[in-house]
Design a protein around this motif. Structure first.
Motif, PDB file in Angstrom:
ATOM      1  N   LYS A  45      37.466  27.432   3.319  1.00 41.52           N
ATOM      2  CA  LYS A  45      38.276  28.209   4.255  1.00 41.52           C
ATOM      3  C   LYS A  45      39.733  28.286   3.817  1.00 41.52           C
ATOM      4  O   LYS A  45      40.418  29.273   4.072  1.00 41.52           O
ATOM      5  N   LEU A  46      40.222  27.243   3.160  1.00 39.24           N
ATOM      6  CA  LEU A  46      41.614  27.231   2.709  1.00 39.24           C
ATOM      7  C   LEU A  46      41.806  27.977   1.395  1.00 39.24           C
ATOM      8  O   LEU A  46      42.832  28.621   1.190  1.00 39.24           O
ATOM      9  N   GLN A 138      36.915  35.756   6.199  1.00 38.12           N
ATOM     10  CA  GLN A 138      37.349  35.067   4.980  1.00 38.12           C
ATOM     11  C   GLN A 138      38.465  35.852   4.289  1.00 38.12           C
ATOM     12  O   GLN A 138      39.449  35.287   3.834  1.00 38.12           O
ATOM     13  N   LEU A 141      41.593  35.339   6.285  1.00 36.17           N
ATOM     14  CA  LEU A 141      42.179  34.019   6.021  1.00 36.17           C
ATOM     15  C   LEU A 141      42.941  34.023   4.705  1.00 36.17           C
ATOM     16  O   LEU A 141      44.035  33.454   4.600  1.00 36.17           O
ATOM     17  N   GLN A 142      42.386  34.677   3.685  1.00 35.36           N
ATOM     18  CA  GLN A 142      43.056  34.721   2.380  1.00 35.36           C
ATOM     19  C   GLN A 142      44.342  35.534   2.431  1.00 35.36           C
ATOM     20  O   GLN A 142      45.222  35.362   1.601  1.00 35.36           O
ATOM     21  N   LEU A 144      46.486  35.316   4.885  1.00 33.37           N
ATOM     22  CA  LEU A 144      47.512  34.483   5.516  1.00 33.37           C
ATOM     23  C   LEU A 144      48.203  33.610   4.470  1.00 33.37           C
ATOM     24  O   LEU A 144      47.624  33.288   3.433  1.00 33.37           O
ATOM     25  N   LEU A 146      49.372  30.043   3.007  1.00 34.75           N
ATOM     26  CA  LEU A 146      48.596  28.806   2.997  1.00 34.75           C
ATOM     27  C   LEU A 146      48.938  27.938   4.207  1.00 34.75           C
ATOM     28  O   LEU A 146      48.069  27.305   4.799  1.00 34.75           O
ATOM     29  N   HIS A 148      49.881  28.906   7.222  1.00 34.49           N
ATOM     30  CA  HIS A 148      49.237  29.465   8.419  1.00 34.49           C
ATOM     31  C   HIS A 148      47.724  29.311   8.335  1.00 34.49           C
ATOM     32  O   HIS A 148      47.062  29.017   9.330  1.00 34.49           O
ATOM     33  N   ARG A 149      47.171  29.511   7.138  1.00 27.71           N
ATOM     34  CA  ARG A 149      45.729  29.371   6.946  1.00 27.71           C
ATOM     35  C   ARG A 149      45.295  27.941   7.266  1.00 27.71           C
ATOM     36  O   ARG A 149      44.271  27.715   7.891  1.00 27.71           O
ATOM     37  N   VAL A 153      42.469  26.997  10.067  1.00 28.21           N
ATOM     38  CA  VAL A 153      41.225  26.406   9.566  1.00 28.21           C
ATOM     39  C   VAL A 153      40.982  25.057  10.225  1.00 28.21           C
ATOM     40  O   VAL A 153      39.911  24.783  10.766  1.00 28.21           O
ATOM     41  N   ALA A 183      49.503  32.670  13.057  1.00 25.56           N
ATOM     42  CA  ALA A 183      48.300  32.857  12.233  1.00 25.56           C
ATOM     43  C   ALA A 183      47.249  33.658  12.989  1.00 25.56           C
ATOM     44  O   ALA A 183      46.626  34.573  12.433  1.00 25.56           O
ATOM     45  N   LEU A 187      45.846  37.280  11.863  1.00 26.04           N
ATOM     46  CA  LEU A 187      44.409  37.439  11.629  1.00 26.04           C
ATOM     47  C   LEU A 187      43.850  38.534  12.539  1.00 26.04           C
ATOM     48  O   LEU A 187      43.052  39.364  12.105  1.00 26.04           O
TER      49      LEU A 187
END
Length: 198
Positions: A45-46, A138, A141-142, A144, A146, A148-149, A153, A183, A187
């Motif tokens: 997820k990260l 996904q 998330l990418q 955002l 890091l 905020h991700r 997550v 975030a 999203l």
């Protein structure tokens, strides 16, 4: 008495960590089995799928090397997630220097989704839609940062309390709350741009 003679599921993290600190590799193997899926899911997820095996291996290698220095053994899971975050952060920092690859990956995911949707007549519609939304999330998330991700997550997808997220990321709880707000907003905007009505 050998701790490992018990049912492995009944052995606490604390007991296993203490055995590891005495050099017991079998206890570390049990910790690895207990946490590998959670660590892998968090890293995915990260960081996405790229180098996922290497990143997971790096987390557990660093954990094994650092275990002798761990003082608060009862906080093993928080400590392990901290290592996971550090590995993801280092990876993200390196990847930041190569933004083009990230954009190419996102475009590839979009093309893949379009191809999947074009073939949807041969697939069960519900299953395909679910895969479509997973890929979109996904990709979102990418998109955002890091920082905020990480909060979305750990808090929203891994169901960790804000206090534990703050400990893992070494930031105040207030910062977790503000990053979480931003975030989620980013999203949501990304998903709406992709045609998802929220």
């Amino acid at each position: 008495m050998n701790v490992l003679a018990n049912n492995p599921a009944e052995i606490t993290d604390l007991e296993l960590v203490q055995k590891c600190q005495q050099g017991d590799t079998n206890s570390f193997r049990l910790l690895y089995q207990r946490y590998q899926q959670k660590v892998r899911a968090t890293l995915y997820k990260l960081c996405g799928n790229e180098l996922l095996d290497d990143l997971q291996q790096d987390v557990f290698f660093k954990a094994w090397k650092s275990l002798p220095k761990l003082r608060n053994c009862q906080y093993f899971s928080t400590w392990l997630y901290r290592i996971c975050w550090n590995v993801a952060y280092d990876y993200g920092s390196a990847k930041k220097r190569d933004r083009d690859r990230t954009e190419a990956h996102i475009n590839q995911v979009k093309e893949s989704l379009q191809t999947d949707l074009a073939r949807s007549t041969n697939h069960h519609q519900t299953g395909l839609l679910q895969l479509h939304y997973q890929d979109l999330i996904q990709s979102g998330l990418q998109n955002l940062s890091l920082d905020h991700r990480a909060v979305i997550v750990l808090h929203d997808l891994e169901d960790m309390p804000q206090k534990e997220v703050a400990q893992i990321l070494s930031i105040p709880v207030g910062t977790v709350k503000s990053r979480l707000f931003k975030a989620r907003k980013e999203l949501r905007q990304f998903l709406e741009q992709q045609g998802v009505n929220l």
